[in-house]
Design a protein around this motif. Sequence first.
Motif, PDB file in Angstrom:
ATOM      1  N   LYS A   1      17.898 -37.056 -33.181  1.00 31.03           N
ATOM      2  CA  LYS A   1      18.885 -37.185 -34.259  1.00 31.03           C
ATOM      3  C   LYS A   1      19.693 -35.892 -34.360  1.00 31.03           C
ATOM      4  CE  LYS A   1      16.965 -41.096 -35.277  1.00 31.03           C
ATOM      5  NZ  LYS A   1      16.147 -41.267 -36.500  1.00 31.03           N
ATOM      6  N   PRO A   2      20.936 -35.987 -34.819  1.00 35.18           N
ATOM      7  CA  PRO A   2      21.724 -34.756 -35.015  1.00 35.18           C
ATOM      8  C   PRO A   2      21.044 -33.827 -36.008  1.00 35.18           C
ATOM      9  CG  PRO A   2      23.113 -36.718 -35.179  1.00 35.18           C
ATOM     10  CD  PRO A   2      21.698 -37.204 -35.171  1.00 35.18           C
ATOM     11  N   LEU A   3      21.001 -32.550 -35.692  1.00 32.82           N
ATOM     12  CA  LEU A   3      20.411 -31.575 -36.600  1.00 32.82           C
ATOM     13  C   LEU A   3      21.222 -31.493 -37.891  1.00 32.82           C
ATOM     14  CD1 LEU A   3      18.503 -29.194 -37.307  1.00 32.82           C
ATOM     15  CD2 LEU A   3      20.125 -27.698 -36.112  1.00 32.82           C
ATOM     16  N   VAL A   4      20.522 -31.588 -39.011  1.00 30.00           N
ATOM     17  CA  VAL A   4      21.105 -31.340 -40.330  1.00 30.00           C
ATOM     18  C   VAL A   4      20.366 -30.144 -40.900  1.00 30.00           C
ATOM     19  CG1 VAL A   4      21.483 -32.240 -42.649  1.00 30.00           C
ATOM     20  CG2 VAL A   4      21.699 -33.765 -40.671  1.00 30.00           C
ATOM     21  N   TRP A   5      21.017 -28.994 -40.930  1.00 36.00           N
ATOM     22  CA  TRP A   5      20.354 -27.755 -41.337  1.00 36.00           C
ATOM     23  C   TRP A   5      20.553 -27.521 -42.825  1.00 36.00           C
ATOM     24  CZ3 TRP A   5      16.691 -24.973 -39.226  1.00 36.00           C
ATOM     25  CH2 TRP A   5      16.382 -23.740 -39.803  1.00 36.00           C
TER      26      TRP A   5
ATOM     27  N   LYS B   1      24.521 -34.584 -58.086  1.00 31.59           N
ATOM     28  CA  LYS B   1      24.844 -35.938 -58.556  1.00 31.59           C
ATOM     29  C   LYS B   1      24.114 -36.997 -57.741  1.00 31.59           C
ATOM     30  CE  LYS B   1      28.607 -37.866 -57.186  1.00 31.59           C
ATOM     31  NZ  LYS B   1      30.023 -38.207 -56.917  1.00 31.59           N
ATOM     32  N   GLU B   2      24.094 -36.829 -56.418  1.00 36.66           N
ATOM     33  CA  GLU B   2      23.476 -37.836 -55.560  1.00 36.66           C
ATOM     34  C   GLU B   2      21.953 -37.817 -55.651  1.00 36.66           C
ATOM     35  OE1 GLU B   2      25.251 -40.232 -53.807  1.00 36.66           O
ATOM     36  OE2 GLU B   2      26.804 -39.346 -55.097  1.00 36.66           O
ATOM     37  N   LEU B   3      21.354 -36.635 -55.746  1.00 34.34           N
ATOM     38  CA  LEU B   3      19.897 -36.557 -55.853  1.00 34.34           C
ATOM     39  C   LEU B   3      19.388 -37.215 -57.126  1.00 34.34           C
ATOM     40  CD1 LEU B   3      19.121 -32.955 -54.553  1.00 34.34           C
ATOM     41  CD2 LEU B   3      18.310 -35.089 -53.538  1.00 34.34           C
TER      42      LEU B   3
ATOM     43  N   GLU C   1       4.861 -34.286 -47.284  1.00 29.61           N
ATOM     44  CA  GLU C   1       5.128 -35.623 -46.761  1.00 29.61           C
ATOM     45  C   GLU C   1       6.633 -35.874 -46.676  1.00 29.61           C
ATOM     46  OE1 GLU C   1       4.155 -40.283 -48.053  1.00 29.61           O
ATOM     47  OE2 GLU C   1       3.524 -38.600 -49.329  1.00 29.61           O
ATOM     48  N   ILE C   2       7.359 -35.474 -47.707  1.00 26.07           N
ATOM     49  CA  ILE C   2       8.809 -35.639 -47.700  1.00 26.07           C
ATOM     50  C   ILE C   2       9.434 -34.760 -46.622  1.00 26.07           C
ATOM     51  CG2 ILE C   2      10.915 -35.352 -49.055  1.00 26.07           C
ATOM     52  CD1 ILE C   2       9.228 -35.892 -51.562  1.00 26.07           C
ATOM     53  N   GLY C   3       8.975 -33.513 -46.542  1.00 25.23           N
ATOM     54  CA  GLY C   3       9.512 -32.605 -45.528  1.00 25.23           C
ATOM     55  C   GLY C   3       9.298 -33.132 -44.123  1.00 25.23           C
ATOM     56  N   LYS C   4       8.123 -33.691 -43.867  1.00 29.49           N
ATOM     57  CA  LYS C   4       7.830 -34.234 -42.537  1.00 29.49           C
ATOM     58  C   LYS C   4       8.719 -35.428 -42.232  1.00 29.49           C
ATOM     59  CE  LYS C   4       4.059 -36.128 -39.727  1.00 29.49           C
ATOM     60  NZ  LYS C   4       2.619 -36.488 -39.700  1.00 29.49           N
ATOM     61  N   ARG C   5       8.912 -36.301 -43.200  1.00 32.92           N
ATOM     62  CA  ARG C   5       9.748 -37.484 -42.972  1.00 32.92           C
ATOM     63  C   ARG C   5      11.198 -37.077 -42.723  1.00 32.92           C
ATOM     64  NH1 ARG C   5      11.911 -40.763 -40.983  1.00 32.92           N
ATOM     65  NH2 ARG C   5      12.547 -42.836 -41.702  1.00 32.92           N
ATOM     66  N   LEU C   6      11.684 -36.095 -43.459  1.00 29.38           N
ATOM     67  CA  LEU C   6      13.042 -35.610 -43.224  1.00 29.38           C
ATOM     68  C   LEU C   6      13.165 -34.994 -41.838  1.00 29.38           C
ATOM     69  CD1 LEU C   6      13.693 -34.008 -46.720  1.00 29.38           C
ATOM     70  CD2 LEU C   6      14.919 -35.976 -45.767  1.00 29.38           C
ATOM     71  N   ALA C   7      12.145 -34.241 -41.417  1.00 27.19           N
ATOM     72  CA  ALA C   7      12.180 -33.625 -40.090  1.00 27.19           C
ATOM     73  C   ALA C   7      12.251 -34.663 -38.991  1.00 27.19           C
ATOM     74  CB  ALA C   7      10.958 -32.735 -39.901  1.00 27.19           C
ATOM     75  N   GLU C   8      11.603 -35.797 -39.193  1.00 21.79           N
ATOM     76  CA  GLU C   8      11.660 -36.876 -38.201  1.00 21.79           C
ATOM     77  C   GLU C   8      13.082 -37.378 -37.996  1.00 21.79           C
ATOM     78  OE1 GLU C   8       8.993 -39.760 -39.768  1.00 21.79           O
ATOM     79  OE2 GLU C   8       7.177 -38.684 -39.139  1.00 21.79           O
TER      80      GLU C   8
ATOM     81  N   ASP D   1      24.337 -36.741 -47.660  1.00 18.11           N
ATOM     82  CA  ASP D   1      24.150 -38.185 -47.566  1.00 18.11           C
ATOM     83  C   ASP D   1      22.972 -38.534 -46.662  1.00 18.11           C
ATOM     84  OD1 ASP D   1      26.313 -38.574 -49.208  1.00 18.11           O
ATOM     85  OD2 ASP D   1      27.713 -39.024 -47.588  1.00 18.11           O
ATOM     86  N   ALA D   2      22.831 -37.806 -45.557  1.00 19.86           N
ATOM     87  CA  ALA D   2      21.709 -38.056 -44.641  1.00 19.86           C
ATOM     88  C   ALA D   2      20.386 -37.816 -45.354  1.00 19.86           C
ATOM     89  CB  ALA D   2      21.831 -37.154 -43.413  1.00 19.86           C
ATOM     90  N   LEU D   3      20.326 -36.760 -46.145  1.00 20.92           N
ATOM     91  CA  LEU D   3      19.136 -36.469 -46.934  1.00 20.92           C
ATOM     92  C   LEU D   3      18.854 -37.592 -47.926  1.00 20.92           C
ATOM     93  CD1 LEU D   3      17.030 -34.328 -48.150  1.00 20.92           C
ATOM     94  CD2 LEU D   3      18.910 -33.667 -49.655  1.00 20.92           C
ATOM     95  N   ILE D   4      19.868 -38.021 -48.618  1.00 24.09           N
ATOM     96  CA  ILE D   4      19.704 -39.051 -49.650  1.00 24.09           C
ATOM     97  C   ILE D   4      19.221 -40.359 -49.036  1.00 24.09           C
ATOM     98  CG2 ILE D   4      20.895 -40.426 -51.400  1.00 24.09           C
ATOM     99  CD1 ILE D   4      20.533 -37.475 -52.164  1.00 24.09           C
ATOM    100  N   ARG D   5      19.753 -40.734 -47.865  1.00 24.31           N
ATOM    101  CA  ARG D   5      19.335 -41.991 -47.222  1.00 24.31           C
ATOM    102  C   ARG D   5      17.846 -41.994 -46.942  1.00 24.31           C
ATOM    103  NH1 ARG D   5      24.400 -41.697 -44.535  1.00 24.31           N
ATOM    104  NH2 ARG D   5      23.496 -40.628 -42.740  1.00 24.31           N
ATOM    105  N   VAL D   6      17.333 -40.873 -46.439  1.00 30.58           N
ATOM    106  CA  VAL D   6      15.903 -40.813 -46.142  1.00 30.58           C
ATOM    107  C   VAL D   6      15.080 -40.899 -47.422  1.00 30.58           C
ATOM    108  CG1 VAL D   6      14.060 -39.399 -45.155  1.00 30.58           C
ATOM    109  CG2 VAL D   6      16.287 -39.507 -44.030  1.00 30.58           C
ATOM    110  N   LEU D   7      15.533 -40.261 -48.482  1.00 29.64           N
ATOM    111  CA  LEU D   7      14.796 -40.318 -49.742  1.00 29.64           C
ATOM    112  C   LEU D   7      14.758 -41.736 -50.296  1.00 29.64           C
ATOM    113  CD1 LEU D   7      16.070 -37.053 -51.482  1.00 29.64           C
ATOM    114  CD2 LEU D   7      13.910 -37.408 -50.278  1.00 29.64           C
ATOM    115  N   PHE D   8      15.852 -42.455 -50.170  1.00 28.93           N
ATOM    116  CA  PHE D   8      15.854 -43.849 -50.611  1.00 28.93           C
ATOM    117  C   PHE D   8      14.958 -44.703 -49.719  1.00 28.93           C
ATOM    118  CE2 PHE D   8      19.569 -43.037 -53.321  1.00 28.93           C
ATOM    119  CZ  PHE D   8      19.271 -43.861 -54.386  1.00 28.93           C
TER     120      PHE D   8
END
Length: 502
Positions: free
Chosen positions: A115-119, A407-409, A439-446, A485-492
């Motif tokens: 996946k594209p890196l989101v830093w 706002k998005e979070l 757990e959230i950090g690991k899922r985001l890293a994936e 947005d990429a972060l928010i999608r994974v959280l949802f």
Amino acid sequence: MNTNDPSFLKLNPDSITDGIGANFPDERSLEKLAREMFGVLQSFGGSNIPTNVLSSQNVQKETLPYLEDLKLTETGFSYSNFQSFPITNIPQSGGGNIVSARRDFPILTETVNGKPLVWLDNAATTQKPTSVIERLSHFYLHENSNIHRAAHTLAARSTDAYEKARSLVQGFIGAGSVEEIVFVRGTTEGINLLSNILSDKQIQAGDEILITHLEHHANIVPWQMVCAKKGAKLKVAPVDDSGQIILSEYERLLNSKTKIVSITQVSNALGTVVPVEEMTRSAHKVGALVIVDGAQSVSHMPVNVQEIDCDFFVFSGHKLFAPTGIGVVYGKKAILDSLPPWQGGGNMIKDVNFDHTTFQEAPFRFEAGTGNIADAVGLGAAIEYLNKFGMKQISAFEHDLLEYGTKELLKVPGLRLIGTAKDKAGVLSFVVNGFKTEEIGKRLAEEGIAVRAGHHCAQPILRRFGLESTVRPSLAFYNSCEDIDALIRVLFQLGSRNRIGI
């Protein structure tokens, strides 16, 4: 290239997708298109963009079906069927194009787990622009030598580059002279240097050192060590439920026994911006010296140490788009000249006999041995890069991102933001009900998204909010709404999986 010929506008049709696949002009897609267009157009003349370039007859509608309703204005782009999407940080005359800054950071084209890196781990360290990377390479290819100690050509080149970096730091933080700039390895070493050289002269048994609840461990532990050694007391100014300093309590703690006040300008865990100017004035009224930890502020906002009037200011290069292993201690020259050195060795002496040594003046008396010459030069290159944009522009751009991210979070079910002070820099710490932070950090890293999940070397402030860790996305000016947005999608997605028991 003739910019009256619209053929130069070769934008990818994906620019007007919603990031999932549907071709329609939602808000984020249009903002992306506007920003991408602005980056292209700015490179061909900025404000001198011919109006006919954007006229509907010059647009291939099968490629850009909605461009006919997108209008260029003095402040950005607007889409006639939707709200206006201002590009609030259009550079003024002589400014760099912040919209296209991302392309200057080659690591941001990396892929992680396909996946594209989101830093979004900028509070831990920032990525480095090509100009800094190339400057390091140039140093080792053409200038590598020790400094201040030889008459040969490479020594002169190296010394000039090193001292130019010192001058660039002086201008960047508004110091009064280059003699007030000491190179160290980073903020941690800088605070330890100060705690060691100040403790013998400034601290006696029963004296007090005042910090705040917001501090990084690097601005807690050294002072605990001083207090244990000298019999002094460590006092802590509290924060309110938003994470802001309670100024009345801070001022109540100040008294004639307060000898040192050491405070962060921006909390690394919460993003709180601390009113350091006001706090410095109050501390000086009781005769205390003031140290400001600027590790989290210098990359996000303009800093002027003379306006703050702090006695010392410390920061790390690696959080300022510069190499690791380099940092700065600013100190008022009169105070630096009155202090003893911390370490002994070469470069910090005028003359050595077996019975006596004469030390250099500041800053050299605090730079014993061979320092991190190349990375100091890299820090200078990073400052030159940032000066192309200006920290006011960077601060405004990041403020927009922070507001959007907040706002998005807040739309994510069960998410609680930690640190809601009115004045914040680009940190978005949070927890989500039902999920461990790791757990959230690991899922985001994936998904290629880098955030920090942990205590952020700031356990006391997290415990103030009843927590041991948070997830901490943190922003820089090369980030975008798409990153958020990429972060928010994974959280949802996490929330959806939890609800259906996956």
